[in-house]
Design a protein around this motif. Structure first.
Motif, PDB file in Angstrom:
ATOM      1  N   ARG A  10     -75.142 -85.210-112.577  1.00  0.00           N
ATOM      2  CA  ARG A  10     -74.478 -84.871-113.830  1.00  0.00           C
ATOM      3  C   ARG A  10     -74.327 -83.362-113.981  1.00  0.00           C
ATOM      4  O   ARG A  10     -73.323 -82.875-114.481  1.00  0.00           O
ATOM      5  N   ARG A  11     -75.330 -82.613-113.556  1.00  0.00           N
ATOM      6  CA  ARG A  11     -75.265 -81.159-113.681  1.00  0.00           C
ATOM      7  C   ARG A  11     -74.196 -80.576-112.764  1.00  0.00           C
ATOM      8  O   ARG A  11     -73.548 -79.600-113.108  1.00  0.00           O
ATOM      9  N   LYS A  12     -74.011 -81.179-111.613  1.00  0.00           N
ATOM     10  CA  LYS A  12     -73.056 -80.650-110.645  1.00  0.00           C
ATOM     11  C   LYS A  12     -71.617 -81.000-111.010  1.00  0.00           C
ATOM     12  O   LYS A  12     -70.704 -80.244-110.716  1.00  0.00           O
ATOM     13  N   MET A  13     -71.398 -82.152-111.597  1.00  0.00           N
ATOM     14  CA  MET A  13     -70.044 -82.605-111.875  1.00  0.00           C
ATOM     15  C   MET A  13     -69.414 -81.779-112.993  1.00  0.00           C
ATOM     16  O   MET A  13     -70.050 -81.488-114.005  1.00  0.00           O
ATOM     17  N   VAL A  14     -68.153 -81.406-112.788  1.00  0.00           N
ATOM     18  CA  VAL A  14     -67.450 -80.673-113.832  1.00  0.00           C
ATOM     19  C   VAL A  14     -67.008 -81.642-114.921  1.00  0.00           C
ATOM     20  O   VAL A  14     -66.839 -82.847-114.679  1.00  0.00           O
ATOM     21  N   VAL A  15     -66.826 -81.120-116.115  1.00  0.00           N
ATOM     22  CA  VAL A  15     -66.386 -81.940-117.244  1.00  0.00           C
ATOM     23  C   VAL A  15     -65.258 -81.214-117.965  1.00  0.00           C
ATOM     24  O   VAL A  15     -65.163 -79.975-117.899  1.00  0.00           O
ATOM     25  N   GLN A  26     -57.918 -77.198-116.362  1.00  0.00           N
ATOM     26  CA  GLN A  26     -58.735 -76.647-115.279  1.00  0.00           C
ATOM     27  C   GLN A  26     -57.959 -76.640-113.964  1.00  0.00           C
ATOM     28  O   GLN A  26     -58.078 -75.701-113.161  1.00  0.00           O
ATOM     29  N   PHE A  27     -57.164 -77.676-113.733  1.00  0.00           N
ATOM     30  CA  PHE A  27     -56.328 -77.707-112.530  1.00  0.00           C
ATOM     31  C   PHE A  27     -55.386 -76.507-112.498  1.00  0.00           C
ATOM     32  O   PHE A  27     -55.295 -75.798-111.481  1.00  0.00           O
ATOM     33  N   TRP A  28     -54.687 -76.263-113.599  1.00  0.00           N
ATOM     34  CA  TRP A  28     -53.712 -75.179-113.609  1.00  0.00           C
ATOM     35  C   TRP A  28     -54.382 -73.817-113.460  1.00  0.00           C
ATOM     36  O   TRP A  28     -53.780 -72.878-112.930  1.00  0.00           O
ATOM     37  N   ARG A  29     -55.631 -73.692-113.921  1.00  0.00           N
ATOM     38  CA  ARG A  29     -56.339 -72.423-113.744  1.00  0.00           C
ATOM     39  C   ARG A  29     -56.547 -72.120-112.260  1.00  0.00           C
ATOM     40  O   ARG A  29     -56.425 -70.979-111.826  1.00  0.00           O
ATOM     41  N   GLY A  81     -63.273 -79.317-120.800  1.00  0.00           N
ATOM     42  CA  GLY A  81     -63.684 -78.472-121.901  1.00  0.00           C
ATOM     43  C   GLY A  81     -63.199 -79.027-123.227  1.00  0.00           C
ATOM     44  O   GLY A  81     -62.391 -79.968-123.269  1.00  0.00           O
ATOM     45  N   PRO A  82     -63.668 -78.453-124.316  1.00  0.00           N
ATOM     46  CA  PRO A  82     -63.255 -78.915-125.657  1.00  0.00           C
ATOM     47  C   PRO A  82     -61.740 -78.832-125.821  1.00  0.00           C
ATOM     48  O   PRO A  82     -61.126 -77.803-125.530  1.00  0.00           O
ATOM     49  N   GLY A  83     -61.157 -79.936-126.240  1.00  0.00           N
ATOM     50  CA  GLY A  83     -59.719 -79.969-126.489  1.00  0.00           C
ATOM     51  C   GLY A  83     -58.861 -80.079-125.249  1.00  0.00           C
ATOM     52  O   GLY A  83     -57.624 -80.098-125.351  1.00  0.00           O
ATOM     53  N   GLU A  84     -59.470 -80.151-124.049  1.00  0.00           N
ATOM     54  CA  GLU A  84     -58.685 -80.261-122.827  1.00  0.00           C
ATOM     55  C   GLU A  84     -58.269 -81.707-122.556  1.00  0.00           C
ATOM     56  O   GLU A  84     -58.849 -82.642-123.099  1.00  0.00           O
ATOM     57  N   HIS A  85     -57.294 -81.867-121.702  1.00  0.00           N
ATOM     58  CA  HIS A  85     -56.763 -83.191-121.361  1.00  0.00           C
ATOM     59  C   HIS A  85     -57.433 -83.689-120.083  1.00  0.00           C
ATOM     60  O   HIS A  85     -57.134 -83.173-118.998  1.00  0.00           O
ATOM     61  N   PRO A  86     -58.355 -84.661-120.186  1.00  0.00           N
ATOM     62  CA  PRO A  86     -59.102 -85.106-119.003  1.00  0.00           C
ATOM     63  C   PRO A  86     -58.226 -85.863-118.008  1.00  0.00           C
ATOM     64  O   PRO A  86     -57.311 -86.594-118.394  1.00  0.00           O
ATOM     65  N   LEU A  87     -58.514 -85.662-116.736  1.00  0.00           N
ATOM     66  CA  LEU A  87     -57.895 -86.464-115.684  1.00  0.00           C
ATOM     67  C   LEU A  87     -58.704 -87.737-115.501  1.00  0.00           C
ATOM     68  O   LEU A  87     -59.870 -87.817-115.905  1.00  0.00           O
ATOM     69  N   GLN A  88     -58.110 -88.737-114.864  1.00  0.00           N
ATOM     70  CA  GLN A  88     -58.831 -89.988-114.655  1.00  0.00           C
ATOM     71  C   GLN A  88     -59.996 -89.795-113.686  1.00  0.00           C
ATOM     72  O   GLN A  88     -61.032 -90.436-113.812  1.00  0.00           O
ATOM     73  N   TYR A  89     -59.833 -88.899-112.723  1.00  0.00           N
ATOM     74  CA  TYR A  89     -60.896 -88.582-111.764  1.00  0.00           C
ATOM     75  C   TYR A  89     -61.055 -87.068-111.676  1.00  0.00           C
ATOM     76  O   TYR A  89     -60.109 -86.324-111.950  1.00  0.00           O
ATOM     77  N   ASN A  90     -62.241 -86.626-111.283  1.00  0.00           N
ATOM     78  CA  ASN A  90     -62.450 -85.219-110.956  1.00  0.00           C
ATOM     79  C   ASN A  90     -61.983 -84.969-109.524  1.00  0.00           C
ATOM     80  O   ASN A  90     -62.092 -85.853-108.666  1.00  0.00           O
ATOM     81  N   TYR A  91     -61.504 -83.765-109.249  1.00  0.00           N
ATOM     82  CA  TYR A  91     -60.989 -83.419-107.929  1.00  0.00           C
ATOM     83  C   TYR A  91     -61.546 -82.084-107.462  1.00  0.00           C
ATOM     84  O   TYR A  91     -61.970 -81.257-108.268  1.00  0.00           O
ATOM     85  N   GLN A 141     -64.930 -74.912 -99.780  1.00  0.00           N
ATOM     86  CA  GLN A 141     -64.648 -75.514-101.073  1.00  0.00           C
ATOM     87  C   GLN A 141     -64.179 -74.425-102.032  1.00  0.00           C
ATOM     88  O   GLN A 141     -64.862 -73.421-102.239  1.00  0.00           O
ATOM     89  N   ILE A 142     -63.011 -74.612-102.612  1.00  0.00           N
ATOM     90  CA  ILE A 142     -62.473 -73.640-103.562  1.00  0.00           C
ATOM     91  C   ILE A 142     -63.053 -73.877-104.951  1.00  0.00           C
ATOM     92  O   ILE A 142     -63.490 -72.943-105.618  1.00  0.00           O
ATOM     93  N   GLY A 143     -63.078 -75.140-105.391  1.00  0.00           N
ATOM     94  CA  GLY A 143     -63.625 -75.445-106.705  1.00  0.00           C
ATOM     95  C   GLY A 143     -63.196 -76.822-107.174  1.00  0.00           C
ATOM     96  O   GLY A 143     -62.286 -77.436-106.614  1.00  0.00           O
ATOM     97  N   SER A 144     -63.865 -77.318-108.196  1.00  0.00           N
ATOM     98  CA  SER A 144     -63.599 -78.647-108.745  1.00  0.00           C
ATOM     99  C   SER A 144     -63.079 -78.538-110.174  1.00  0.00           C
ATOM    100  O   SER A 144     -63.349 -77.559-110.877  1.00  0.00           O
ATOM    101  N   PHE A 145     -62.361 -79.563-110.593  1.00  0.00           N
ATOM    102  CA  PHE A 145     -61.819 -79.569-111.952  1.00  0.00           C
ATOM    103  C   PHE A 145     -61.776 -80.995-112.486  1.00  0.00           C
ATOM    104  O   PHE A 145     -61.748 -81.963-111.725  1.00  0.00           O
ATOM    105  N   ALA A 146     -61.774 -81.097-113.811  1.00  0.00           N
ATOM    106  CA  ALA A 146     -61.820 -82.401-114.465  1.00  0.00           C
ATOM    107  C   ALA A 146     -60.709 -82.592-115.488  1.00  0.00           C
ATOM    108  O   ALA A 146     -60.590 -83.664-116.073  1.00  0.00           O
TER     109      ALA A 146
END
Length: 247
Positions: free
Chosen positions: A42-47, A92-95, A49-59, A83-88
């Motif tokens: 849980r600590r490692k997985m990205v989530v 976060q993807f567009w960043r 942010g407040p008001g963001e649009h969640p994806l169905q899966y993290n990538y 590894q460049i980074g993960s997003f949820a």
């Protein structure tokens, strides 16, 4: 693709040893270990942010680059892929994406990989080993547009095949570029056919475009044969195009 994603696209923005302790003690220890593992996960997985649009899966975005013709091994391949980074979420993807070099601007033998979080872009990963990939060879100049269309369709769940999609890869080569999308179950012909048809649509491919489906099992066998022939160099998990000029 869901509307939230589309709208933001335009923004540009262990062993069971029973000899020690009672069964209850062992069970309690196992539960505590499981809790610890889940807590770490849980600590490692990205989530989102407040008001963001969640994806169905993290990538997770990955990048690899290799000198062509150089012998490679499983170990060196894993060391080479970064590894460049993960997003949820969409935001976060567009960043990440807005600051990344486009595939068409890469040089040499370079690859971008976008896989569901927890899945390594390697044939041998548990999520990939029974699967395969659709491969499309592109003439130079098309990789950036096709890559963007492919990953936006994947993130937006346009393929409609449940959890079958593992990830996508764009491979930049000297004379051509290659894009591929990986799925979990190579033997599911209905699913692979749906992925193929969706791929044709989202990339707006001409009717005569050649599309090849290759199982990861076949890829591994092919590399093993070549390994025996050329004295032991191989590149597991990587497109064979990275070192022999074909996939």
């Amino acid at each position: 693709m869901n509307n939230k994603f589309d709208a933001l696209k335009d923004d540009d923005s262990g062993d069971h040893d029973q000899e020690q302790g009672s069964p209850k003690d062992n069970e309690k220890e196992k539960l505590e270990d499981d809790d610890k593992e889940q807590s770490i996960t849980r600590r490692k997985m990205v989530v989102p942010g407040p008001g963001e649009h969640p994806l169905q899966y993290n990538y997770t975005f990955w990048y690899s680059r290799r000198t062509p013709g150089r012998p490679a091994s499983t170990q060196s391949y894993e060391q080479n892929i970064k590894q460049i980074g993960s997003f949820a979420s969409v935001e976060q993807f567009w960043r990440f994406y807005s600051h990344m070099i486009r595939p068409g601007d890469l040089t040499g033998h370079s690859d971008f990989h976008l896989f569901k979080e927890g899945i390594k872009p390697m044939w041998e990963d548990d999520a990939n080993k029974m699967g395969g990939k659709w491969i499309i060879r592109l003439r130079k100049g098309l990789a950036s547009r096709c890559w963007e269309n492919l990953i936006l369709a994947m993130l937006g769940e346009q393929f409609m095949v449940g959890e079958e999609i593992c990830g996508a890869v764009v491979s930049v080569r000297f004379q051509e570029d290659i894009i591929s999308i990986w799925n979990k179950t190579a033997s599911d012909q209905a699913t692979t056919a749906r992925i193929r048809d969706t791929l044709r649509r989202v990339l707006n491919l001409p009717p005569n475009t050649i599309m090849e489906y290759k199982t990861h099992t076949d890829s591994i066998k092919y590399v093993c044969v070549l390994k025996r022939r050329v004295g032991g160099w191989t590149s597991p998990g990587q497109d064979t195009s990275a070192w022999i000029g074909t996939v």
